[in-house]
Design an enzyme around this catalytic site. Structure first.
Site, PDB file in Angstrom:
ATOM      1  N   GLY A   1       0.814  -1.217   0.000  1.00  0.00           N
ATOM      2  CA  GLY A   1       0.000   0.000   0.000  1.00  0.00           C
ATOM      3  C   GLY A   1       0.846   1.264   0.000  1.00  0.00           C
ATOM      4  O   GLY A   1       2.029   1.259   0.345  1.00  0.00           O
TER       5      GLY A   1
ATOM      6  N   ARG B   1      -2.645   8.275   3.805  1.00  0.00           N
ATOM      7  CA  ARG B   1      -2.902   9.159   4.945  1.00  0.00           C
ATOM      8  C   ARG B   1      -1.635   9.650   5.645  1.00  0.00           C
ATOM      9  O   ARG B   1      -1.679  10.549   6.469  1.00  0.00           O
ATOM     10  CB  ARG B   1      -3.838   8.439   5.947  1.00  0.00           C
TER      11      ARG B   1
ATOM     12  N   THR C   1      -6.404  -5.506   0.092  1.00  0.00           N
ATOM     13  CA  THR C   1      -5.676  -6.548   0.834  1.00  0.00           C
ATOM     14  C   THR C   1      -5.985  -7.948   0.300  1.00  0.00           C
ATOM     15  O   THR C   1      -5.119  -8.825   0.326  1.00  0.00           O
ATOM     16  CB  THR C   1      -6.009  -6.473   2.334  1.00  0.00           C
TER      17      THR C   1
ATOM     18  N   GLY D   1     -11.964  -2.522  10.802  1.00  0.00           N
ATOM     19  CA  GLY D   1     -13.021  -3.448  10.425  1.00  0.00           C
ATOM     20  C   GLY D   1     -13.638  -4.040  11.685  1.00  0.00           C
ATOM     21  O   GLY D   1     -12.940  -4.323  12.653  1.00  0.00           O
TER      22      GLY D   1
ATOM     23  N   GLU E   1     -15.910  -3.661   7.051  1.00  0.00           N
ATOM     24  CA  GLU E   1     -15.050  -2.487   7.182  1.00  0.00           C
ATOM     25  C   GLU E   1     -15.837  -1.306   7.758  1.00  0.00           C
ATOM     26  O   GLU E   1     -17.034  -1.164   7.482  1.00  0.00           O
ATOM     27  CB  GLU E   1     -14.473  -2.102   5.816  1.00  0.00           C
TER      28      GLU E   1
ATOM     29  N   ASN F   1     -10.953  -5.968  13.925  1.00  0.00           N
ATOM     30  CA  ASN F   1     -10.001  -6.844  13.236  1.00  0.00           C
ATOM     31  C   ASN F   1      -8.612  -6.206  13.304  1.00  0.00           C
ATOM     32  O   ASN F   1      -8.419  -5.083  12.860  1.00  0.00           O
ATOM     33  CB  ASN F   1     -10.456  -6.996  11.777  1.00  0.00           C
TER      34      ASN F   1
ATOM     35  N   ASN G   1      -1.780   4.457  10.332  1.00  0.00           N
ATOM     36  CA  ASN G   1      -2.289   4.994   9.071  1.00  0.00           C
ATOM     37  C   ASN G   1      -1.889   6.444   8.871  1.00  0.00           C
ATOM     38  O   ASN G   1      -1.818   6.924   7.757  1.00  0.00           O
ATOM     39  CB  ASN G   1      -3.803   4.860   9.011  1.00  0.00           C
TER      40      ASN G   1
ATOM     41  N   ARG H   1      32.913  13.824  16.381  1.00  0.00           N
ATOM     42  CA  ARG H   1      32.365  13.414  15.085  1.00  0.00           C
ATOM     43  C   ARG H   1      33.007  12.136  14.584  1.00  0.00           C
ATOM     44  O   ARG H   1      33.899  11.575  15.208  1.00  0.00           O
ATOM     45  CB  ARG H   1      32.559  14.547  14.077  1.00  0.00           C
TER      46      ARG H   1
ATOM     47  N   ALA I   1      52.401  29.899  23.288  1.00  0.00           N
ATOM     48  CA  ALA I   1      51.051  30.408  23.026  1.00  0.00           C
ATOM     49  C   ALA I   1      51.032  31.272  21.768  1.00  0.00           C
ATOM     50  O   ALA I   1      52.002  31.962  21.466  1.00  0.00           O
ATOM     51  CB  ALA I   1      50.565  31.213  24.220  1.00  0.00           C
TER      52      ALA I   1
HETATM   53  C1  UD1 Z   1      -7.224  -3.278   7.331  1.00  0.00           C
HETATM   54  C2  UD1 Z   1      -8.397  -4.240   7.430  1.00  0.00           C
HETATM   55  C3  UD1 Z   1      -9.264  -3.855   8.639  1.00  0.00           C
HETATM   56  C4  UD1 Z   1      -8.428  -3.888   9.890  1.00  0.00           C
HETATM   57  C5  UD1 Z   1      -7.175  -3.008   9.733  1.00  0.00           C
HETATM   58  C6  UD1 Z   1      -6.251  -3.256  10.906  1.00  0.00           C
HETATM   59  C7  UD1 Z   1      -8.940  -4.881   5.145  1.00  0.00           C
HETATM   60  C8  UD1 Z   1      -9.891  -4.711   4.015  1.00  0.00           C
HETATM   61  N1  UD1 Z   1      -9.181  -4.163   6.225  1.00  0.00           N
HETATM   62  O1  UD1 Z   1      -7.759  -1.969   7.077  1.00  0.00           O
HETATM   63  O2  UD1 Z   1     -10.351  -4.783   8.760  1.00  0.00           O
HETATM   64  O3  UD1 Z   1      -9.216  -3.452  10.987  1.00  0.00           O
HETATM   65  O4  UD1 Z   1      -6.456  -3.335   8.537  1.00  0.00           O
HETATM   66  O5  UD1 Z   1      -5.149  -2.389  10.904  1.00  0.00           O
HETATM   67  O6  UD1 Z   1      -8.032  -5.673   5.039  1.00  0.00           O
HETATM   68  N2  UD1 Z   1      -1.946  -3.357   1.395  1.00  0.00           N
HETATM   69  C9  UD1 Z   1      -1.394  -4.013   0.309  1.00  0.00           C
HETATM   70  N3  UD1 Z   1      -2.032  -3.937  -0.892  1.00  0.00           N
HETATM   71  C10 UD1 Z   1      -3.182  -3.248  -1.072  1.00  0.00           C
HETATM   72  C11 UD1 Z   1      -3.746  -2.589   0.040  1.00  0.00           C
HETATM   73  C12 UD1 Z   1      -3.107  -2.665   1.264  1.00  0.00           C
HETATM   74  O7  UD1 Z   1      -0.341  -4.649   0.432  1.00  0.00           O
HETATM   75  O8  UD1 Z   1      -3.690  -3.245  -2.197  1.00  0.00           O
HETATM   76  C13 UD1 Z   1      -1.240  -3.422   2.694  1.00  0.00           C
HETATM   77  C14 UD1 Z   1      -0.859  -2.056   3.217  1.00  0.00           C
HETATM   78  O9  UD1 Z   1       0.449  -1.702   2.802  1.00  0.00           O
HETATM   79  C15 UD1 Z   1      -0.930  -2.239   4.718  1.00  0.00           C
HETATM   80  C16 UD1 Z   1      -1.962  -3.343   4.907  1.00  0.00           C
HETATM   81  O10 UD1 Z   1      -2.114  -3.966   3.655  1.00  0.00           O
HETATM   82  O11 UD1 Z   1       0.303  -2.665   5.267  1.00  0.00           O
HETATM   83  C17 UD1 Z   1      -3.307  -2.797   5.391  1.00  0.00           C
HETATM   84  O12 UD1 Z   1      -3.808  -1.877   4.456  1.00  0.00           O
HETATM   85  P1  UD1 Z   1      -4.633  -0.591   4.901  1.00  0.00           P
HETATM   86  O13 UD1 Z   1      -5.064   0.101   3.663  1.00  0.00           O
HETATM   87  O14 UD1 Z   1      -3.894   0.170   5.900  1.00  0.00           O
HETATM   88  O15 UD1 Z   1      -5.933  -1.306   5.562  1.00  0.00           O
HETATM   89  P2  UD1 Z   1      -6.896  -0.672   6.639  1.00  0.00           P
HETATM   90  O16 UD1 Z   1      -7.819   0.267   5.979  1.00  0.00           O
HETATM   91  O17 UD1 Z   1      -6.115  -0.178   7.796  1.00  0.00           O
HETATM   92 CA    CA Z   2      -4.015   0.118   8.188  1.00  0.00          CA
END
Ligand code: UD1
Ligand code: CA
Length: 449
Positions: A10, A14, A79, A140, A155, A170, A224, A329, A419
């Site tokens: 991701g 944010r 995810t 979630g 979610e 979650n 986030n 240093r 000196a």
């Molecule tokens: C996710 C969960 C949510 C949970 C929360 C906990 C889902 C749909 N939701 O939401 O239920 O409460 O985490 O912290 O899973 N990522 C990828 N590829 C993507 C999207 C995300 O690898 O296409 C990775 C991101 O880099 C991150 C992780 O997945 O490390 C979570 O993604 P994020 O978008 O932060 O999910 P949340 O909205 O926090």
């Molecule tokens: Ca997250």
């Protein structure tokens, strides 16, 4: 058989950063390094990292970690889509898959260990980590019965008002039976508010699905934005300080000090307020640090005292005192019992045992023998505008106040320098060196007219 997959593709919108979210630092380690650390002791057969946004940069940052398989997710469509990328690399794999969100850095190894145990004992198709939060906004929501059986996850943004009142969330940490997950992954649909494929939707398709509630909800904090980043930093700092207090370090005002994972302390170290330790830093037994110090990638032997000073990439042997207001240093090496006083800067220099440089001095690219006394205001002129040159001063020599040593220059042992001298030529051992204009005095001078 266990495989671990870390979701790190991701963007971290944010965070509002040019850095991919999983590379944000916490106490000197990146988010993703912390997540990887939290499952190291499980010794999984496979470790997969799903990368996408700035994939190369994330891969480079982990170049030193062996045995990682990078799996590209492009574009990043949620995810569930991220985990779909494992269908090929894990084809035929019969074990469990532990999925960790790459932005959940406070998890304890024990918690993951317990989750795995529970999963294996219950024979569930999926077991996930949950927590009850006073403020579950953004997470979630997990719907489960009293026996811990999960019917589904919704979610936050897809929840009805009533569903939002459910405070069981979650954590983004799951243990799946991989063959079961692999069967349902292709069925995911993107009919949600974000139009993405959600890994969380697989839970309702898998039976039985179970959850384990963590005792300490702090552990599952996801990052986030920068507010959550700062909150997690505070938790990690607190853990580090508590650890070292249990090992015999006194912190006079713990909350005012920060540590890195790579900081090590001996026993009976006293850390005064406002001290910061970074990188790989070792502080020996009985040292007294602070108030007001920054020490980075440095090694201090026993009984060193440092006050209001900055030390970076240096080695300090036993019994030295540094500061107040000194800067050591890269490449400074202080032998035993060296004294460095106020407004003294030392760079790329070896000071043998017992050297004293107490006031207003710059020692750059210099080698000082044992017991050299550096007079106030001594400067090594090490830079001719193009190159750096060395200054060598033999054991037992003394530089007078306000001396300039124009490098390259070698001063022998037991030399006395008057000196105010500016020396441009070598001085043999045992001599007196003067390099200054003779004083002129005109008596009965009438003054300006
Ligand atoms: C996710 C969960 C949510 C949970 C929360 C906990 C889902 C749909 N939701 O939401 O239920 O409460 O985490 O912290 O899973 N990522 C990828 N590829 C993507 C999207 C995300 O690898 O296409 C990775 C991101 O880099 C991150 C992780 O997945 O490390 C979570 O993604 P994020 O978008 O932060 O999910 P949340 O909205 O926090
Ligand atoms: Ca997250």
């Amino acid at each position: 058989m266990l495989a671990v997959a870390v979701l790190a593709a991701g963007k971290g919108t944010r965070m509002k950063s040019d850095l991919p979210k999983v590379l944000q630092p916490l106490a000197g380690s990146t988010l993703v390094e912390r997540v990887l650390q939290s499952c190291e002791q499980l010794s999984p057969e496979r470790r997969l990292l799903i990368v996408g946004h700035q994939a190369e940069r994330v891969e480079q940052s982990l170049a030193a970690h062996g045995g990682l398989e990078f799996v590209l997710q492009a574009p990043q469509n949620g995810t569930g889509h991220a985990v779909q990328q494992l269908l090929e690399p894990l084809a035929g794999f019969q074990g469990d898959l532990l999925v960790l969100n790459g932005d959940v850095p406070l998890l304890r190894e024990q918690t993951i260990h317990d989750l795995l145990e529970r999963h294996r004992r219950s024979g569930a198709a999926v077991t996930l980590l949950t927590a009850r939060l006073a403020d579950p906004t953004g997470y979630g929501r997990v719907f489960a019965d009293a026996e811990g059986r999960v019917s589904g996850i919704v979610e936050h943004r897809d929840c009805s008002e009533a569903q939002r009142r459910n405070d069981l969330i979650n954590a983004g940490i799951y243990c799946f039976s991989w063959p079961a997950l692999a069967r349902v992954l292709p069925e995911l649909r993107s009919d949600n508010d974000q139009g993405e494929l959600y890994l969380t939707d697989t839970v309702a398709m898998l039976q039985p699905a179970m959850h384990v509630e963590v005792a300490d909800a702090e552990e599952i904090s996801g990052i986030n934005d920068r507010i959550q980043l700062a909150e997690c930093e505070a938790v990690i700092q607190d853990r580090l300080r508590r650890h070292w207090m249990c090992e015999g370090v006194t912190f006079v005002d713990p909350a005012s000090c920060t540590l890195s994972d790579g900081t090590r302390f001996g026993r009976d170290v006293v850390v005064e307020p406002q001290c910061h330790f970074r990188g790989e830093t070792v502080i020996g037994d009985g040292c007294r640090i602070g108030p007001g110090c920054l020490i980075e990638n440095s090694t201090l032997a026993e009984n060193v005292e440092v006050l209001h000073s900055v030390l970076r990439d240096v080695t300090v042997e036993r019994g030295c005192t540094v500061g107040p207001f000194a800067q050591l240093r890269a490449g400074a090496h202080l032998g035993a019992e060296v004294r460095i006083g106020n407004f003294v800067e030392v760079k790329n220099s070896r000071l043998a045992a017992g050297v004293k440089a107490n006031h207003l001095t710059y020692l750059g690219d210099a080698d000082l023998g044992a017991g050299v006394n550096v007079g106030a205001g001594t400067i090594t002129a090490n830079y001719d505008g193009v190159r750096k040159h060395r200054t060598v001063i033999g054991a037992g020599s003394k530089t007078g106040a306000n001396c300039t040593l124009v490098a390259p220059i070698t001063v022998g042992e037991q030399v006395t320098i008057g000196a105010g001298s500016t020396l441009t030529r070598d001085v043999p051992s045992g001599s007196l060196a003067l390099g200054r204009a003779r004083q002129l005095v005109k008596e009965n001078w009438p003054g300006p007219r």
